[in-house]
Design an enzyme around this catalytic site. Structure first.
Site, mmCIF file in Angstrom:
data_model
loop_
_atom_site.group_PDB
_atom_site.id
_atom_site.type_symbol
_atom_site.label_atom_id
_atom_site.label_comp_id
_atom_site.label_asym_id
_atom_site.label_seq_id
_atom_site.Cartn_x
_atom_site.Cartn_y
_atom_site.Cartn_z
ATOM 1 N N ASP A 66 -5.092 -2.796 4.003
ATOM 2 C CA ASP A 66 -3.917 -2.799 3.119
ATOM 3 C C ASP A 66 -2.863 -1.882 3.719
ATOM 4 O O ASP A 66 -3.098 -0.691 3.887
ATOM 5 C CB ASP A 66 -4.335 -2.310 1.719
ATOM 6 N N ARG A 99 0.326 -1.605 2.496
ATOM 7 C CA ARG A 99 1.466 -1.479 1.590
ATOM 8 C C ARG A 99 1.885 -0.033 1.362
ATOM 9 O O ARG A 99 1.079 0.864 1.402
ATOM 10 C CB ARG A 99 1.153 -2.141 0.247
HETATM 11 N N1 LIG Z 1 -3.570 -9.784 4.126
HETATM 12 C C1 LIG Z 1 -3.825 -10.485 3.028
HETATM 13 N N2 LIG Z 1 -2.994 -10.334 1.979
HETATM 14 C C2 LIG Z 1 -3.263 -11.027 0.874
HETATM 15 C C3 LIG Z 1 -4.366 -11.905 0.769
HETATM 16 N N3 LIG Z 1 -4.342 -12.459 -0.466
HETATM 17 C C4 LIG Z 1 -3.280 -11.939 -1.099
HETATM 18 N N4 LIG Z 1 -2.610 -11.074 -0.313
HETATM 19 C C5 LIG Z 1 -1.449 -10.218 -0.598
HETATM 20 O O1 LIG Z 1 -1.897 -9.203 -1.464
HETATM 21 C C6 LIG Z 1 -0.819 -8.751 -2.258
HETATM 22 C C7 LIG Z 1 -1.267 -8.799 -3.716
HETATM 23 O O2 LIG Z 1 -0.715 -7.750 -4.286
HETATM 24 P P1 LIG Z 1 -0.753 -7.450 -5.863
HETATM 25 O O3 LIG Z 1 -0.488 -8.691 -6.619
HETATM 26 O O4 LIG Z 1 0.046 -6.243 -6.024
HETATM 27 O O5 LIG Z 1 -2.286 -7.181 -6.158
HETATM 28 P P2 LIG Z 1 -3.245 -6.006 -5.928
HETATM 29 O O6 LIG Z 1 -2.663 -4.856 -5.195
HETATM 30 O O7 LIG Z 1 -4.467 -6.603 -5.319
HETATM 31 O O8 LIG Z 1 -3.608 -5.435 -7.367
HETATM 32 P P3 LIG Z 1 -3.243 -5.878 -8.821
HETATM 33 O O9 LIG Z 1 -2.147 -4.952 -9.259
HETATM 34 O O10 LIG Z 1 -4.474 -5.667 -9.594
HETATM 35 O O11 LIG Z 1 -2.832 -7.310 -8.772
HETATM 36 C C8 LIG Z 1 0.337 -9.655 -1.942
HETATM 37 O O12 LIG Z 1 1.188 -9.000 -1.016
HETATM 38 C C9 LIG Z 1 -0.317 -10.875 -1.303
HETATM 39 O O13 LIG Z 1 0.538 -11.545 -0.392
HETATM 40 C C10 LIG Z 1 -5.231 -12.033 1.881
HETATM 41 O O14 LIG Z 1 -6.228 -12.742 1.863
HETATM 42 N N5 LIG Z 1 -4.913 -11.306 2.992
#
Ligand SMILES: Nc1nc2c(ncn2[C@@H]2O[C@H](COP(=O)(O)OP(=O)(O)OP(=O)(O)O)[C@@H](O)[C@H]2O)c(=O)[nH]1
Ligand SMILES: [Zn+2]
Length: 202
Positions: free
Chosen positions: A124, A126
């Protein structure tokens, strides 16, 4: 983070105000949606959502992002007050094309974390420090945050944002994202109620 301008954003659930920001460091354009008076000093019901083009716009069932986005806006609309920060950090910060490469590796059997690592990225990438100046623009310092992600709560807290309450946001568990959600719980530490029903609809 530079604030640029605002406009009305009618949605099926409420007429939000949409606010545009540009990060001078990265050139990325981020947006915030607000509803009601968020500057009254009371904690604000909020969602901090990271961009997921496939889930937010293309109806992908590989993840829960689209349903979380929609539900968050509905919950804010019902409360009549709140905000959503839509951060342009696609694919947990690796970008859209790399996320599609990660999905290809997942199609071959890797999980969501292994795929990132195989591509040479951390699980991650971010950053949440960009939220602080966005919230400061609205005079908001305390959030009631809709998330299942403990790292998001920690990162926001470290960025100086006071998360006074954490509200679960568990929606759209289906047969395509079951493994993805399990990996989130096992490797990324997400809070999920284990008894959450699987939605068997197509
Ligand atoms: N690298 C990668 N990114 C993913 C994948 N699936 C989803 N994402 C990314 O993960 C991020 C999801 O972020 P959020 O919706 O904030 O979710 P979260 O941080 O998991 O936590 P919540 O607040 O509980 O939803 C987005 O930027 C998506 O594009 C994956 O399989 N691989
Ligand atoms: Zn997604």
């Amino acid at each position: 983070m530079d604030y640029v301008d605002s406009c009305q954003l009618p949605t099926p659930w409420a007429v939000f105000t949409l606010h545009a920001f540009v990060s001078p460091d990265t050139g990325k354009e981020h947006v915030a949606l607000t509803l009601g008076n968020v500057a009254d000093g009371q904690p604000v019901l909020a969602r901090v959502h990271s961009e997921c083009l496939t889930g937010d716009a293309l109806f992908s069932q590989r993840c829960d992002c689209g349903a979380q986005l929609e539900t968050a806006l509905q919950v804010i609309a019902k409360e009549g007050r709140g905000m959503l920060l839509y951060l342009r950090q696609e694919g947990r910060g690796i970008g859209l094309v790399n996320k599609i490469r990660a999905y290809q590796l997942q199609d071959q059997g890797a999980d969501t974390v292994e795929a990132n690592v195989q591509l040479g990225f951390p699980a991650d990438m971010r950053r949440y420090d960009i939220c602080k100046p966005m919230l400061a623009h609205f005079g908001v310092s305390e959030l009631r945050l809709m998330t299942n992600n403990p790292k998001k709560v920690n990162a926001l807290t470290q960025a100086g944002i006071n998360v006074v309450e954490r509200l679960p946001l568990q929606v759209n568990r289906n047969r395509y994202n079951e493994g993805y959600l399990q990996t989130k719980a096992a490797k990324l530490g997400h809070w999920f109620a284990t008894h959450a029903p699987v939605d068997e609809q197509e």
